[in-house]
Design a protein around this motif. Structure first.
Motif, PDB file in Angstrom:
ATOM      1  N   UNK A  87       0.829  -1.208   0.000  1.00 36.66           N
ATOM      2  CA  UNK A  87       0.000   0.000   0.000  1.00 36.66           C
ATOM      3  C   UNK A  87       0.862   1.256   0.000  1.00 36.66           C
ATOM      4  N   UNK A  88       1.964   1.212   0.742  1.00 34.35           N
ATOM      5  CA  UNK A  88       2.849   2.379   0.808  1.00 34.35           C
ATOM      6  C   UNK A  88       3.500   2.637  -0.549  1.00 34.35           C
ATOM      7  N   UNK A  89       3.846   1.580  -1.286  1.00 35.85           N
ATOM      8  CA  UNK A  89       4.406   1.748  -2.626  1.00 35.85           C
ATOM      9  C   UNK A  89       3.387   2.410  -3.554  1.00 35.85           C
ATOM     10  N   UNK A  90       2.107   2.048  -3.406  1.00 32.88           N
ATOM     11  CA  UNK A  90       1.060   2.686  -4.202  1.00 32.88           C
ATOM     12  C   UNK A  90       0.882   4.148  -3.808  1.00 32.88           C
ATOM     13  N   UNK A  91       1.066   4.438  -2.517  1.00 27.56           N
ATOM     14  CA  UNK A  91       1.029   5.838  -2.069  1.00 27.56           C
ATOM     15  C   UNK A  91       2.128   6.642  -2.759  1.00 27.56           C
TER      16      UNK A  91
END
Length: 248
Positions: free
Chosen positions: A55-59
């Motif tokens: 999820x953080x990579x998508x952020x």
């Protein structure tokens, strides 16, 4: 809501979800340390950490998209054609608001299709009251409403019911069929054709023109192409395809 703000909104949602995924991971770590020290249960934490990292990579991806558009969006001309005058429209489905956003190829907001919430429900036998969807333009003027049940009926506030979509065919209030839906099974490619095989409206995903990719950095952004020869009532009737496709 232009495309830059959409990328920022997506980034914030991914960041919040990433942080939320760390909560159960933290609970597991504290429980392992305090309640059952010495036991090798740390492997239970890994799925939450991996999901949070995803999820953080998508952020980061969406925030990078937001920053990269800072100079481009500012150059957009303030005067835009109205929604029904555009031959190409790009789409973004807002899962939080449950609304389909229409965007100009330069990234500007053109309109939105959303479900109207009612404070009541009517049950007629085994049939629930049809769902109502409202199409607005960039000035929040209501262009049409769509009543969806087994069929989709299209209404305008000044003219009432004037056409709809049923069993793969689009028709006017007179009963005249003005288009037929042709769909691809393996990927999103919905086409509305007339009796001569001419494409009147097409919804695609994964085939974005190169000219749009400078603004729309996600190549899987769905987009609609509209035959300019169509009348406004015909366009509004064909938009019922989007009600069918994006709202279950």
């Amino acid at each position: 809501m232009d495309i830059q703000k959409i990328y920022l909104r997506q980034a914030q949602l991914f960041l919040n979800s990433s942080l939320f995924a760390l909560i159960p991971a933290s609970v597991f770590v504290i429980s392992i340390i305090v309640v059952i020290p010495g036991k090798n249960f740390m492997v239970l934490v890994l799925p939450f950490l991996i999901y949070s990292l995803f999820l953080f990579q998508n952020y980061l991806l969406n925030y990078k998209r937001y920053l990269s558009l800072s100079n481009k969006i500012e150059k957009v001309a303030p005067s835009l054609p109205d929604l029904l005058s555009c031959q190409q429209v790009l789409l973004y489905f807002d899962k939080e608001e449950k609304a389909l956003v229409f965007l100009h190829p330069n990234g500007a907001f053109l309109g939105m299709l959303s479900e109207k919430k009612h404070s009541f429900s009517i049950n007629k036998g085994n049939m629930l009251h049809p769902k109502e969807f409202v199409l607005i333009d960039s000035n929040e003027n209501i262009l049409a409403t769509y009543w969806k049940s087994e069929t989709i009926d299209v209404h305008r506030s000044d003219k009432g019911y004037f056409g709809g979509f049923s069993n793969g065919f689009f028709s006017m209030i007179t009963g005249e069929e003005i288009g037929e839906l042709r769909s691809k099974k393996l990927f999103l490619d919905e086409q509305v054709k007339n009796g001569q095989g001419e494409v009147l409206l097409r919804v695609r995903k994964g085939w974005m023109p190169i000219t749009n990719q400078k603004i729309f950095l996600n190549p899987n952004t769905p987009y609609v192409t509209i035959n300019p020869a169509l009348s406004d009532p015909e366009k509004l009737i064909f938009i019922s395809l989007l009600v069918k496709k994006f709202f279950k």
